[in-house]
Design an enzyme around this catalytic site. Structure first.
Site, PDB file in Angstrom:
ATOM      1  N   TRP A 100       0.929  -1.337  -0.121  1.00 37.06           N
ATOM      2  CA  TRP A 100      -0.013   0.094  -0.002  1.00 37.06           C
ATOM      3  C   TRP A 100       0.811   1.055   0.022  1.00 37.06           C
ATOM      4  CZ3 TRP A 100      -4.171  -1.487  -1.971  1.00 37.06           C
ATOM      5  CH2 TRP A 100      -4.927  -2.662  -1.443  1.00 37.06           C
ATOM      6  N   ASP A 167      -1.768   6.874   6.195  1.00 36.92           N
ATOM      7  CA  ASP A 167      -2.704   5.926   5.710  1.00 36.92           C
ATOM      8  C   ASP A 167      -2.999   4.950   7.149  1.00 36.92           C
ATOM      9  OD1 ASP A 167      -4.203   3.723   4.842  1.00 36.92           O
ATOM     10  OD2 ASP A 167      -2.744   3.355   3.217  1.00 36.92           O
ATOM     11  N   LYS A 191     -11.641  -2.147   6.775  1.00 38.10           N
ATOM     12  CA  LYS A 191     -10.759  -2.955   7.895  1.00 38.10           C
ATOM     13  C   LYS A 191     -11.406  -2.993   9.207  1.00 38.10           C
ATOM     14  CE  LYS A 191      -8.365  -3.646   4.065  1.00 38.10           C
ATOM     15  NZ  LYS A 191      -7.334  -2.489   3.541  1.00 38.10           N
TER      16      LYS A 191
HETATM   17  C1  PLP Z   1      -6.895  -1.978   2.166  1.00 38.74           C
HETATM   18  C2  PLP Z   1      -5.964  -0.751   2.096  1.00 38.74           C
HETATM   19  C3  PLP Z   1      -5.697  -0.051   1.292  1.00 38.74           C
HETATM   20  C4  PLP Z   1      -6.725   0.250  -0.141  1.00 38.74           C
HETATM   21  O1  PLP Z   1      -8.038   0.345   0.464  1.00 38.74           O
HETATM   22  P1  PLP Z   1      -9.169   0.716  -0.600  1.00 38.74           P
HETATM   23  O2  PLP Z   1     -10.260   1.140   0.063  1.00 38.74           O
HETATM   24  O3  PLP Z   1      -9.299  -0.784  -1.195  1.00 38.74           O
HETATM   25  O4  PLP Z   1      -8.749   1.425  -1.655  1.00 38.74           O
HETATM   26  C5  PLP Z   1      -4.958   1.173   1.516  1.00 38.74           C
HETATM   27  N1  PLP Z   1      -3.984   1.071   2.438  1.00 38.74           N
HETATM   28  C6  PLP Z   1      -4.441   0.229   3.449  1.00 38.74           C
HETATM   29  C7  PLP Z   1      -3.197   0.270   4.699  1.00 38.74           C
HETATM   30  C8  PLP Z   1      -5.057  -0.955   3.443  1.00 38.74           C
HETATM   31  O5  PLP Z   1      -5.080  -1.945   4.261  1.00 38.74           O
END
Ligand code: PLP
Length: 355
Positions: A100, A167, A191
């Protein structure tokens, strides 16, 4: 009983699902479904207001930051963030801790100069880089607080005067965070907060409105702030279910109460991985994630058999990501200690039969 260890979309509290199911049929006694009411209705505005208020309350967010519920997933923030805060001639620092983070780096490069100031790629991302300096000339530094795929997590964040973008998709609301240290936090809901379809953004107002490029209206944070996350039709149902989850977090001791449970769950599972002679965790002990627990069998031939045993015991979604292999137990907020104990039981039984 089934236990959901999927990495995302992921487990939600059962009572949240039940409440959401009721609202699909009849929302708040309106005799309409939550799926068919106007986002401009007073009923939905109340949902959005409560969701934003709960985020602020649970994370102790003051007036310097704005809370937004956007769409497009966390991946859209990979480009939206630099588009809004990094000019073509400016430079940003990124730390590469996995898939990511790498995607965020690639999109950042489209909008300005990006330096990868630290990376753990040399060891297949099994640790969190430390000891680097962040030059004050950077416009911002970007980190990924929890690496969902590789199972590593920052236990503390670097001290810096440079604006901080993070993030937090896979560990938002899992532990206490000092939001004042951050200028932009983003997290996909699916998540640890709700269903897929909305992304939480927490942004310090003072960093916005400073770049010279033209930004499409939908991608401008300030437009979403002015419209209270209703610049266009928001993802009504994902926001509603996120709001229910936030209520659940509040009821369960807030983020600090949830953090204690998460620490106990992760400690129990890592203890078993370290104790059980059949298994090992590929990650540096001090950087191990409390949300995504990666582990492998020393004898990889036994993998299929172990997964079958897990399924028979009701433990679902444990296949590791293809870039790590082995197993990944995602132990988000809604995973109970009972689920962790069930998995530990399967590991002990497996040891008896294969040790
Ligand atoms: C799942 C995830 C993403 C991507 O998320 P989407 O909503 O599918 O775009 C980005 N960063 C992290 C740390 C993730 O776990």
């Amino acid at each position: 009983m089934k236990y959901n260890f999927y990495a995302g979309p992921a487990i939600l509290p059962h009572e949240v699902i039940e409440e959401a199911a009721k609202a699909v049929l009849d929302f708040n006694g309106m005799e309409f479904s939550i799926l068919e009411i106007s986002h401009r209705s007073k009923e939905f505005i109340a949902v959005m207001d409560e969701a934003v208020a709960l985020v602020k309350e649970l994370m102790h967010i003051g007036d310097e930051h704005e809370v937004l519920f956007l769409s497009g997933g966390a991946s859209s923030q990979f480009y939206m963030a630099p588009m809004n805060i990094l000019d073509e001639t400016e430079k940003a620092a990124y730390v590469d801790t996995g898939t990511w983070a790498s995607k965020a780096i690639n999109d950042g490069k489209l909008y300005g100069h990006v330096d990868v100031i630290a990376s753990s790629k040399d060891k297949n991302y099994n640790y969190i880089p430390k000891g680097y300096t962040i030059d004050p000339s950077y416009k911002y530094v970007h980190l990924t607080s929890n690496n969902t795929i590789f199972g590593t997590q920052y236990k503390s964040f670097p001290e810096t005067s440079v604006p901080f973008v993070c993030d937090m998709s896979s560990d938002i609301f899992s532990r206490v965070i000092d939001v004042n240290k951050f200028d932009l936090i983003y997290a996909g809901a699916q998540k640890n907060m709700g269903p897929a379809g909305t992304t939480l953004v927490i942004v310090r107002k003072s960093i916005l409105g400073k770049v010279s490029r033209k930004i499409p209206a939908m991608l401008k944070y300030t437009n979403h702030i002015e419209a209270g996350s209703m610049y266009n039709t928001p993802p009504v149902f994902p926001v509603y279910v996120s709001m229910l989850t936030l209520r659940w977090i509040k009821k369960n001791g807030g983020v600090s109460g949830i953090q204690k449970m998460n620490e106990a769950k992760a400690a129990a599972l890592y203890n078993e991985i370290d104790r059980n002679p059949l298994f090992f965790c590929p990650n540096e002990t001090e950087d191990r994630s409390n949300m995504n627990i990666c582990f492998l069998l020393k004898d990889s031939e036994l993998e299929k058999d172990f997964l079958t045993k897990c399924k028979e015991a009701g433990c679902i979604g444990l296949e590791g990501h293809r870039s790590v292999g082995g197993f990944r137990a995602s132990t988000y907020n809604a995973m109970s200690m009972e689920g962790i104990q069930q998995l530990i039981g399967v590991m002990k039984e497996f040891e008896k039969n294969n040790g």
